[in-house]
Design a protein around this motif. Structure first.
Motif: not given
Length: 340
Positions: A27, A31, A39, A41-42, A44-46, A48-49, A51-52
């Motif tokens: 990440s 960035s 950020s 955190a944002t 990492r969330n993207i 994770a999406d 990857e899903e």
């Protein structure tokens, strides 16, 4: 499945970084490289999406991520920026001028240059022509042993030994050769075979058997001499890290080169499509390995598609460089094999 712009940017950045370095991308690197004002955190969330949804995956030994075949597909179809390549530079290296050799030599040069320019394997599916001859000769070697000499329209010379039931004299052999050369010059062996069936009554019975034997042997000789697939630079793939340490993958890869059946099927399929085609391992049933990709383009002779050429390498190849090389080579090969 549509992705939001931020996710597409991060996916593009990840694929480009992974292609360049071959290491999972974290990440923090995303960035910095993506230049998105997000950020950690944002990001990492993207990720994770992504990857899903199956566009990236996380190797168990690293916190970073790598692209999946599905991720590569989105990248090459919608995110890739192709780098310009000098057509003149490729043309000067390819030596595809028809004056420099026979068509098969030109095709071999194209495969060699695809390999040299990409450092992967270059492959060309040769045009499928009906076997034909320009001239034949019969040479009596001994009793009931005759050497059949076939000269093709390209100037190749093939020999076949004929064992006959009759001991033909030199004059009979000359008569048979003269008849075939005068009546059937330039025709395919299949066309000659059909005509012989209807014209046998006009030919001396002893010679008709010799002619039939010669046509069958000539067809076999010319067909055996043609290479369906020309491959160059297979050994380059031994230096590719993605393959070098996986003996199982290397065995599959070289089995494909040796057997050629799967490779011919892939190239035949791509010849029926228009323009550049990209096959990515893991999504294409035509490829034997998940970490392998093939970039192909059809080529033409006098406006008709007659074959396909391409580059075989790892999924982690620099598509932005390989694609224009394949595209330009296909155009140059088409020009070299076509006649004004």
């Amino acid at each position: 499945m549509s992705l939001e712009p931020r996710a597409l940017t991060l996916l593009k950045t990840l694929v480009e970084r992974y292609i360049a370095e071959g290491q999972p991308v974290g990440s923090r690197a995303l960035s910095k490289l993506s230049k998105l004002d997000l950020s950690p955190a944002t990001i990492r969330n993207i990720m994770a999406d992504l990857e899903e949804m199956g566009f990236v995956s996380s190797p168990h030994t690293s916190a970073g991520r790598i692209p999946t075949p599905r991720g590569y597909r989105v990248f090459v179809d919608t995110l890739l920026t192709v780098q310009p390549v000098s057509e003149n530079a490729i043309e000067s290296n390819l030596q595809l001028s028809p004056q420099l050799g026979k068509p098969q030599k030109i095709i071999s040069n194209a495969a060699q240059m695809l390999s040299s320019l990409t450092q992967f394997a270059g492959v060309v599916l040769s045009p499928q022509h009906e076997s034909a001859f320009q001239q034949i000769e019969f040479l009596r070697l001994s009793e009931k042993r005759i050497l059949l000499v076939i000269v093709t329209p390209d100037g190749d010379v093939q020999n076949r030994l004929l064992l006959t039931e009759v001991d033909y004299t030199p004059s009979q052999l000359n008569e048979a050769a003269n008849y075939i050369n005068s009546q059937y010059n330039g025709l395919s062996f299949n066309e000659i075979r059909l005509r012989l069936q209807s014209e046998l009554k006009e030919i001396h019975s002893d010679l008709s058997k010799l002619m039939q034997t010669a046509i069958e042997a000539g067809d076999e000789a010319v067909s055996d001499n043609s290479e369906d697939v020309v491959i160059a630079g297979e050994n380059n793939l031994l230096s590719v890290n993605d393959f070098a340490y996986d003996i199982h993958s290397l065995r599959k890869l070289f089995d494909m080169f040796e057997q050629k059946t799967a490779l011919m099927q892939l190239l035949d399929v791509s010849s029926k499509a228009s323009g550049i085609q990209i096959y990515i391992g893991g999504e294409s049933q035509l490829l034997p390995m998940d970490d392998m990709s093939v970039v192909t383009a059809p080529y033409q002779v006098n406006g008709k598609i007659v074959g396909t050429l391409g580059v075989i390498g790892p999924t982690r190849m620099a598509y932005q460089k390989v694609i224009p090389i394949v595209d330009i080579t296909a155009r140059l090969l088409s020009n070299a094999l076509s006649h004004p």
